[in-house]
Design a protein around this motif. Structure first.
Motif, mmCIF file in Angstrom:
data_model
loop_
_atom_site.group_PDB
_atom_site.id
_atom_site.type_symbol
_atom_site.label_atom_id
_atom_site.label_comp_id
_atom_site.label_asym_id
_atom_site.label_seq_id
_atom_site.Cartn_x
_atom_site.Cartn_y
_atom_site.Cartn_z
ATOM 1 N N GLY A 695 0.808 -1.215 0.000
ATOM 2 C CA GLY A 695 0.000 0.000 0.000
ATOM 3 C C GLY A 695 0.838 1.261 0.000
ATOM 4 N N GLY A 696 2.053 1.164 -0.555
ATOM 5 C CA GLY A 696 2.934 2.318 -0.649
ATOM 6 C C GLY A 696 3.781 2.558 0.578
ATOM 7 N N ALA A 697 3.709 1.667 1.573
ATOM 8 C CA ALA A 697 4.455 1.874 2.815
ATOM 9 C C ALA A 697 5.926 1.489 2.697
ATOM 10 C CB ALA A 697 3.803 1.084 3.947
ATOM 11 N N GLN A 698 6.231 0.541 1.815
ATOM 12 C CA GLN A 698 7.597 0.030 1.710
ATOM 13 C C GLN A 698 8.238 0.468 0.386
ATOM 14 O OE1 GLN A 698 7.759 -4.218 2.402
ATOM 15 N NE2 GLN A 698 6.200 -4.117 4.009
ATOM 16 N N VAL A 699 9.534 0.655 0.431
ATOM 17 C CA VAL A 699 10.364 1.000 -0.733
ATOM 18 C C VAL A 699 9.689 2.088 -1.567
ATOM 19 C CG1 VAL A 699 11.905 0.007 -2.474
ATOM 20 C CG2 VAL A 699 10.882 -1.488 -0.773
ATOM 21 N N LYS A 700 9.459 3.232 -0.924
ATOM 22 C CA LYS A 700 8.745 4.322 -1.580
ATOM 23 C C LYS A 700 9.497 4.891 -2.777
ATOM 24 C CE LYS A 700 6.333 5.772 2.626
ATOM 25 N NZ LYS A 700 6.093 6.892 3.576
ATOM 26 N N ASP A 701 10.799 4.686 -2.809
ATOM 27 C CA ASP A 701 11.601 5.204 -3.923
ATOM 28 C C ASP A 701 11.977 4.098 -4.906
ATOM 29 O OD1 ASP A 701 13.277 3.859 -2.205
ATOM 30 O OD2 ASP A 701 14.911 5.314 -2.331
ATOM 31 N N TRP A 702 11.110 3.121 -5.090
ATOM 32 C CA TRP A 702 11.392 1.929 -5.894
ATOM 33 C C TRP A 702 11.786 2.244 -7.338
ATOM 34 C CZ3 TRP A 702 8.406 1.307 -10.235
ATOM 35 C CH2 TRP A 702 7.209 2.038 -10.275
ATOM 36 N N TYR A 703 11.403 3.373 -7.838
ATOM 37 C CA TYR A 703 11.654 3.747 -9.235
ATOM 38 C C TYR A 703 12.960 4.512 -9.417
ATOM 39 C CZ TYR A 703 9.575 7.894 -7.185
ATOM 40 O OH TYR A 703 9.292 8.945 -6.344
ATOM 41 N N GLU A 704 13.660 4.801 -8.320
ATOM 42 C CA GLU A 704 14.917 5.527 -8.430
ATOM 43 C C GLU A 704 15.980 4.650 -9.091
ATOM 44 O OE1 GLU A 704 15.391 8.572 -7.830
ATOM 45 O OE2 GLU A 704 13.679 9.181 -6.601
ATOM 46 N N LYS A 705 17.004 5.305 -9.618
ATOM 47 C CA LYS A 705 18.012 4.589 -10.413
ATOM 48 C C LYS A 705 19.126 4.026 -9.543
ATOM 49 C CE LYS A 705 16.949 7.298 -14.534
ATOM 50 N NZ LYS A 705 17.416 8.264 -15.550
ATOM 51 N N HIS A 706 18.715 3.178 -8.570
ATOM 52 C CA HIS A 706 19.679 2.429 -7.773
ATOM 53 C C HIS A 706 19.918 1.080 -8.445
ATOM 54 C CE1 HIS A 706 19.133 5.532 -4.891
ATOM 55 N NE2 HIS A 706 17.926 5.147 -4.508
ATOM 56 N N THR A 707 21.130 0.609 -8.393
ATOM 57 C CA THR A 707 21.472 -0.656 -9.061
ATOM 58 C C THR A 707 20.589 -1.797 -8.577
ATOM 59 O OG1 THR A 707 23.764 0.070 -9.292
ATOM 60 C CG2 THR A 707 23.325 -2.294 -9.532
ATOM 61 N N ALA A 708 20.352 -1.867 -7.267
ATOM 62 C CA ALA A 708 19.565 -2.971 -6.713
ATOM 63 C C ALA A 708 18.083 -2.856 -7.052
ATOM 64 C CB ALA A 708 19.752 -3.025 -5.197
ATOM 65 N N TYR A 709 17.652 -1.664 -7.443
ATOM 66 C CA TYR A 709 16.234 -1.445 -7.681
ATOM 67 C C TYR A 709 15.786 -1.858 -9.078
ATOM 68 C CZ TYR A 709 15.581 1.357 -3.412
ATOM 69 O OH TYR A 709 15.480 1.792 -2.120
ATOM 70 N N THR A 710 16.702 -1.850 -10.042
ATOM 71 C CA THR A 710 16.294 -2.039 -11.428
ATOM 72 C C THR A 710 17.040 -3.184 -12.101
ATOM 73 O OG1 THR A 710 17.939 -0.431 -12.192
ATOM 74 C CG2 THR A 710 15.734 0.400 -11.696
ATOM 75 N N ASN A 711 16.408 -3.683 -13.139
ATOM 76 C CA ASN A 711 17.027 -4.673 -14.022
ATOM 77 C C ASN A 711 17.153 -3.992 -15.380
ATOM 78 O OD1 ASN A 711 17.813 -6.802 -15.610
ATOM 79 N ND2 ASN A 711 16.140 -8.171 -14.992
ATOM 80 N N SER A 712 18.312 -3.408 -15.630
ATOM 81 C CA SER A 712 18.489 -2.546 -16.798
ATOM 82 C C SER A 712 18.279 -3.290 -18.112
ATOM 83 C CB SER A 712 19.876 -1.907 -16.776
ATOM 84 O OG SER A 712 20.888 -2.900 -16.764
ATOM 85 N N SER A 713 18.455 -4.607 -18.121
ATOM 86 C CA SER A 713 18.280 -5.369 -19.361
ATOM 87 C C SER A 713 16.824 -5.406 -19.812
ATOM 88 C CB SER A 713 18.800 -6.798 -19.179
ATOM 89 O OG SER A 713 18.014 -7.506 -18.241
ATOM 90 N N LYS A 714 15.889 -5.047 -18.916
ATOM 91 C CA LYS A 714 14.465 -5.035 -19.257
ATOM 92 C C LYS A 714 13.950 -3.623 -19.546
ATOM 93 C CE LYS A 714 14.258 -9.443 -18.115
ATOM 94 N NZ LYS A 714 14.005 -10.528 -19.087
ATOM 95 N N LEU A 715 14.788 -2.629 -19.263
ATOM 96 C CA LEU A 715 14.375 -1.244 -19.452
ATOM 97 C C LEU A 715 14.859 -0.733 -20.796
ATOM 98 C CD1 LEU A 715 15.245 0.168 -15.899
ATOM 99 C CD2 LEU A 715 13.018 -0.596 -16.726
ATOM 100 N N TYR A 716 14.114 0.222 -21.344
ATOM 101 C CA TYR A 716 14.514 0.800 -22.630
ATOM 102 C C TYR A 716 15.585 1.846 -22.393
ATOM 103 C CZ TYR A 716 14.324 2.975 -27.196
ATOM 104 O OH TYR A 716 14.662 3.477 -28.427
#
Length: 716
Positions: A695-716
């Motif tokens: 409900g938005g309580a955890q990992v509020k910055d999930w979209y930030e460009k942290h290495t652990a947050y993203t899988n760059s091979s799936k992003l454009y």
């Protein structure tokens, strides 16, 4: 077997879900709280003030999304009012717990504060040379909280039972209050009022009373007059307990006795022309006028934070603390052992001074301005950061000392304002367009109509919208069917009213073949708009009024384009636009849409960014998709609600979610990478599901460009 499992899973009733799904591999698996709206931003209420005022010249405060000297950008600017205050709302990322504010003064000076956001609000007071903040106390009324109600009282009434006893209508005769009882006066009339031990009286907003005989005994609790109340006192009043005034009080004669503390936030007038004594405490945040003479006795206290004007003499026998403006019509007597403390930037304007005590400037330079003469014996001392401006020169009759840095001078600039009925000197501040905003603070120094700018999302930043376009059916949750970068620039006048909105719209990606249009909507009516320019309408499906807004709408609706593909200048890749990493990058035009208002509108009326953005799908104007729980426009085809996978319920304000509370639109206050074609968002953003299922309580910055947050091979 796997097919059966999939069917059972998709048909499982929502109420049987026991909690978040671990190891989510696609968005459809998520179990999201029904109340969650997928907001990555919050609307924050702010209230800022300064104790430093500049009269007609505006002070500006800029709010930043990060430290200004470390890459932060302005998200909002406001000009402070005559009380040195500004309030409103701004949009901040939900992951943000602090905001940075920089206050800028007309002389080029500034101050920065890091402010903690508490809940959905923050407040801050910048300290400075003058305190003019006017306290406003919310008034009670006689419709709630009353232990008893007396209407049209024409008797002598004693109020001595604990509780709140309300008086309405016309009041006459007398009221006596004691014994922990409160009399709340909401009506009008002329009567005697006595407040005895433990008694309290509240004269509330709208009351207009004349007190023929006021008695406030030493053990009384308090008399409070609220902001929009008027009180006239006809007798020679000598209160012995506390009086707090937020409204307007007129006394024929007033002495303040030693047990009394008179705190004035409104207007206090003593209309008599006699001699009055202060033996207690007088604290002023508003306006006080004595038409006679005032003597401050030894042990009494005066603290002035706004304006005190005494038509005749003021005699001081102890300390007087002046933080703002004092005017004495005849003579200021500072007797031996007494002291006038002039605090940063304060102003004492007087005809004559007789000085046997001390006048001292504390903090920044203040001004003592004498229009006739100064005299006094050798005990008289002027010292500290103080200019002494004697218009005809220091007379020989003054045998005291002027101790450096105090000096004879008249050039201190003090502007007139709400608290300073007179100013002094001239300012070097340049205001080329005479709009009350110094050129150094004015975004448009040569345009008297335009002064300030606020932004969504920030000065040079862009926000990102990601759409699924199969509504009311479910999509593949790659959220790249239409990806839009956009920003709004709200241009304001010096009163913080919006004159126009400049919007930039850029299509980043089109991950589908449908010809989708895009628009946004202000809260004001279409007639509030004078003109709209810069949109791109090629399909002949939008009816536009002469002012550029869409016809048939109760609110001003701006259609940026009616076919996303028409914004593509060149697309060397086949089919979709900028969703396949194997295809060349397409070139897309940036639209600049300018909405000018017929007359300036407030932010409260206009609404805040992102201004209810939406798409309409494949040339079907009634098939529009908004952010979660944002109201559709008047042209929605309501037959889509509740069909296919849509779980909207207009009666409860639920819009544009599935029965599992999954969205069709995501909005970000930043330039966010979108997904490659057919890649579910949970594949590219590792904590999207964690955020949504909490409900938005955890990992509020999930979209930030942290290495652990993203899988760059799936992003454009």
């Amino acid at each position: 077997m796997s097919m059966c499992t999939a069917i059972v899973s998709s048909c499982k009733p929502e109420e049987e879900d026991s909690g978040p799904v671990a190891n989510v591999t696609n968005t459809r698996q998520m179990r999201v709280p029904a109340s969650f709206e997928y907001n990555t931003t919050s609307t924050i209420t702010f209230d800022v003030s300064t104790s430093n005022i500049w009269g007609k010249e505006k002070i500006r405060v800029d709010f930043y999304d990060f430290k200004p000297n470390s890459g932060g950008e302005i998200i909002c600017t406001r000009f402070l009012d005559g009380y040195g205050m500004a309030s409103g709302i701004i949009s901040m990322p939900t992951s943000t717990s602090t905001v940075y504010a920089v206050i800028k003064y007309p002389d080029g000076s500034s101050d920065m504060a890091e402010i903690l956001i508490t809940g959905n609000s923050f407040s801050h007071e910048f300290t400075g040379r003058k305190s003019t903040k006017k306290t406003v106390m919310a008034s009670p009324n006689c419709t709630a909280g009353c232990s008893s109600v007396v209407a049209n009282s024409s008797n002598i009434i004693e109020v001595k039972t604990e509780g709140i006893h309300c008086f309405t209508g016309i009041i006459s005769k007398a009221i006596t209050v004691s014994n922990m009882a409160t009399a709340r006066i909401c009506g009008s009339g002329t009567f005697e009022l006595t407040i005895k031990s433990g008694g309290k009286v509240e004269i509330v907003d709208g009351a207009d009373v004349t007190i023929s005989l006021l008695t406030v005994e030493a053990d009384a609790e308090e008399l409070v007059v609220f902001s929009n109340a008027k009180v006239s006192v006809e007798n020679w009043a000598t209160p012995n307990a506390d009086i707090t005034n937020y409204g307007k009080m007129d006394f024929t004669n007033l002495n303040i006795n030693s047990n009394a503390h008179f705190e004035n936030h409104g207007t206090l007038n003593v209309t008599g022309t006699g001699y009055y004594e202060l033996n207690g405490t007088l604290t002023n945040y508003g306006s006080i006028v004595y038409n006679g003479n005032l003597t401050q006795s030894t042990g009494a206290t005066i603290s002035n934070y706004c304006s005190i004007q005494i038509a005749k003499q003021l005699k001081l026998n102890t300390a007087f603390n002046n933080y703002a403006f004092v005017q004495i019509g005849t003579t200021l007597f500072v007797n031996a052992g007494a002291k006038m403390n002039q605090h940063s930037g304060s102003f004492c304007l007087v005809k004559d001074v007789y000085l046997n005590g001390t006048i001292e400037g504390l903090g920044q330079t203040s001004l003592l301005k004498i229009t006739d003469a100064i005299s006094g014996n050798s005990q008289g001392t002027i010292k500290g950061n103080l200019q002494v401006c004697d218009l005809n020169g220091i007379e020989g009759a003054f045998s005291g000392d002027i101790i450096s840095p105090a000096a004879e001078a008249c050039d201190l600039y003090i502007p007139s304002s709400i608290c300073y009925s007179e100013g002094n000197g001239n300012t070097s501040v340049l205001d080329s367009d005479f709009d009350g905003v110094a050129d150094g603070l004015d975004f448009y120094p040569n345009d008297p109509v335009l002064s300030g700018v606020s932004y969504y999302p920030s000065t040079g930043g862009f926000a990102t919208l990601m759409f699924e376009d199969l509504w009311p059916g479910k999509g593949d949750y790659d959220f790249n069917d239409l990806v839009i970068s956009y920003c709004h620039r709200m241009v304001t006048n010096s009163d913080n009213l919006v004159v126009r909105v400049e919007s930039k719209i850029l299509v980043k990606a089109i991950g589908g073949s449908l010809k989708n249009g895009f628009g946004f909507q202000f809260n004001v009516g279409p007639s509030s708009v004078e003109s709209v320019t810069g949109n791109l309408l090629t399909e002949g499906i939008i009816s536009v009024a002469s002012n550029g807004t869409e016809k048939g709408q109760g609110k001003a609706t701006i259609i940026a384009f009616d076919n996303a593909y028409s914004t593509v200048s060149s697309n060397p890749g086949a089919g979709f636009v900028n969703t396949n990493t194997d295809a060349p990058v397409a070139t897309v035009d940036t639209l600049t849409i300018i909405t000018t208002f017929s007359s300036p509108v407030s932010f409260a009326a206009l609404g805040e960014g992102p201004f209810n953005p939406f798409i309409f799908i494949d040339r079907d104007r009634g098939r529009e998709v908004h952010m979660v729980n944002q109201e559709p426009t008047d042209l929605i085809n309501e037959e889509y609600f509740g069909s296919a996978s849509d779980d909207s319920n207009p009666e409860t304000g639920r819009y544009f979610v599935t029965d599992k509370n999954h969205p069709w639109v995501l909005n970000f206050k930043g330039d966010i990478s979108h997904m490659q074609e057919k890649k579910d968002i949970v594949e590219g953003y590792n904590y999207f599901a964690t955020w949504a299922q909490s409900g938005g309580a955890q990992v509020k910055d999930w979209y930030e460009k942290h290495t652990a947050y993203t899988n760059s091979s799936k992003l454009y």
